[in-house]
Design an enzyme around this catalytic site. Structure first.
Site, short mmCIF file in Angstrom:
data_model
loop_
_atom_site.label_atom_id
_atom_site.label_comp_id
_atom_site.label_asym_id
_atom_site.label_seq_id
_atom_site.Cartn_x
_atom_site.Cartn_y
_atom_site.Cartn_z
N ASN A 32 -8.36 1.78 10.20
CA ASN A 32 -7.54 1.46 11.36
C ASN A 32 -8.07 2.19 12.59
O ASN A 32 -8.56 1.58 13.55
CB ASN A 32 -6.08 1.82 11.10
CG ASN A 32 -5.14 1.40 12.20
OD1 ASN A 32 -3.95 1.64 12.14
ND2 ASN A 32 -5.62 0.74 13.25
N THR A 33 -8.03 3.53 12.57
CA THR A 33 -8.40 4.30 13.75
C THR A 33 -9.84 4.06 14.18
O THR A 33 -10.14 4.07 15.38
CB THR A 33 -8.18 5.80 13.49
OG1 THR A 33 -6.87 6.01 12.96
CG2 THR A 33 -8.32 6.60 14.77
N GLY A 84 -7.77 9.44 10.18
CA GLY A 84 -7.96 9.54 11.62
C GLY A 84 -9.03 10.51 12.07
O GLY A 84 -9.26 10.68 13.27
N LYS A 135 0.85 -1.19 0.00
CA LYS A 135 0.00 0.00 0.00
C LYS A 135 0.89 1.24 0.00
O LYS A 135 1.69 1.45 0.91
CB LYS A 135 -0.92 0.03 1.22
CG LYS A 135 -1.80 1.28 1.25
CD LYS A 135 -2.41 1.52 2.61
CE LYS A 135 -3.05 2.90 2.65
NZ LYS A 135 -3.49 3.27 4.01
N ALA A 170 -9.38 5.81 4.79
CA ALA A 170 -9.25 7.01 5.64
C ALA A 170 -10.59 7.71 5.85
O ALA A 170 -11.36 7.92 4.92
CB ALA A 170 -8.25 8.00 5.08
N GLY A 171 -10.84 8.05 7.11
CA GLY A 171 -12.00 8.87 7.46
C GLY A 171 -13.19 8.14 8.02
O GLY A 171 -14.10 8.75 8.57
#
Length: 265
Positions: free
Chosen positions: A214-215, A166, A105, A192-193
């Site tokens: 992830n977050t 994040g 990635k 993301a987001g």
């Protein structure tokens, strides 16, 4: 469940039953990482080479012990890289550490505050990596033109952001994502987001091939429980997309039950 719903996610010629990809950072320890990944049902896990030990620090706890590479597909990423040269060096190191592993990635960031992608450097790095034999999944802006350029270079998947890394703000521009999805001939995964399960479901309902996060999991009060929720959300969103939602109607009442043949009519 019909056969069409069982169609796997295929990336670079390999089929995966799960359309949820998860990161391995920000957990309190490798045990929590393992439990969350197991609850998510993910088969592909991302790892930040510059931040996580996968053998470059002998004698220290390694992610490889918590998530065996014979069970999971590792997706080394270039989190924390701000130039094409830096990203290319990082992924070449990852290939050595993971015995020639080529699926990666790519992300090249523009600044440390927003973590927005630097697209000129991303395009430069992607071109170098593809020529070097890497199978590149690439984090990018939600710009249909940039996504098409990355596909033309030879990237195996494009991964536009839903909102800033994040942030947990969810999908801020569904129209751009839809343009990317409609034009792409490679898998499109939101990256993301995502903040909660409904964000993941919306991404899949738009027609995304998968979601990477992830977050949203690691930052939850109960990461393992949230991982399970994300698994269900991705599956539900995919099924809703394939089923085809009813058309939206403004001021057009349509009763759920037939009106003909009512008693007394």
């Amino acid at each position: 469940m019909t056969q069409v719903l069982l169609t796997p996610l295929t990336i670079a010629g390999t089929a995966y039953s799960s359309r949820l990809l998860v990161g391995t950072g920000k957990y309190k320890d490798f045990d929590e990482t393992r439990r969350a990944v197991e609850a998510s049902g993910a088969e592909i896990v991302t790892v930040a080479i510059r931040r996580t030990n996968i053998g470059q620090e002998p004698g220290q706890p390694s992610l490889l012990d918590a998530l065996p590479p014979d069970r999971y597909t590792y997706l080394p990423n270039t989190a924390g890289c701000y130039s094409a040269d830096e990203a290319v060096r990082t992924l070449r190191l990852a290939r050595e550490l993971l015995d020639g592993h080529s699926l990666v990635k790519l992300e090249v960031l523009g600044d440390p505050q927003t973590l927005f992608p630097n697209m000129p450097e991303t395009l430069k790095a992607a071109e170098t990596l593809v020529k070097d034999g890497f199978q590149v999944m690439v984090y990018c802006s939600d710009d249909p033109i940039q996504a098409k350029l990355l596909e033309s270079i030879g990237c195996v998947a494009v991964m536009p952001l839903a909102s800033l890394i994040g942030s947990g703000l969810g999908i801020l521009n569904p129209w751009n994502l839809k343009l990317i999805i409609d034009a792409a001939k490679v898998p499109v995964l939101v990256d993301a987001g995502v903040g909660t399960a409904s964000d993941a479901a919306i991404a899949m309902e738009l027609g995304c091939d998968g979601v990477l996060m992830n977050t949203a999991i690691a930052g939850a009060q109960n990461p393992v429980l949230m991982a399970g929720a994300m698994k269900k959300a991705v599956e539900a969103g995919r099924e809703a997309f394939l089923a085809g939602r009813m058309p939206k109607k403004l001021y057009s009442a349509s009763p759920s039950s037939p009106t003909g043949g009512l008693i007394g009519s």
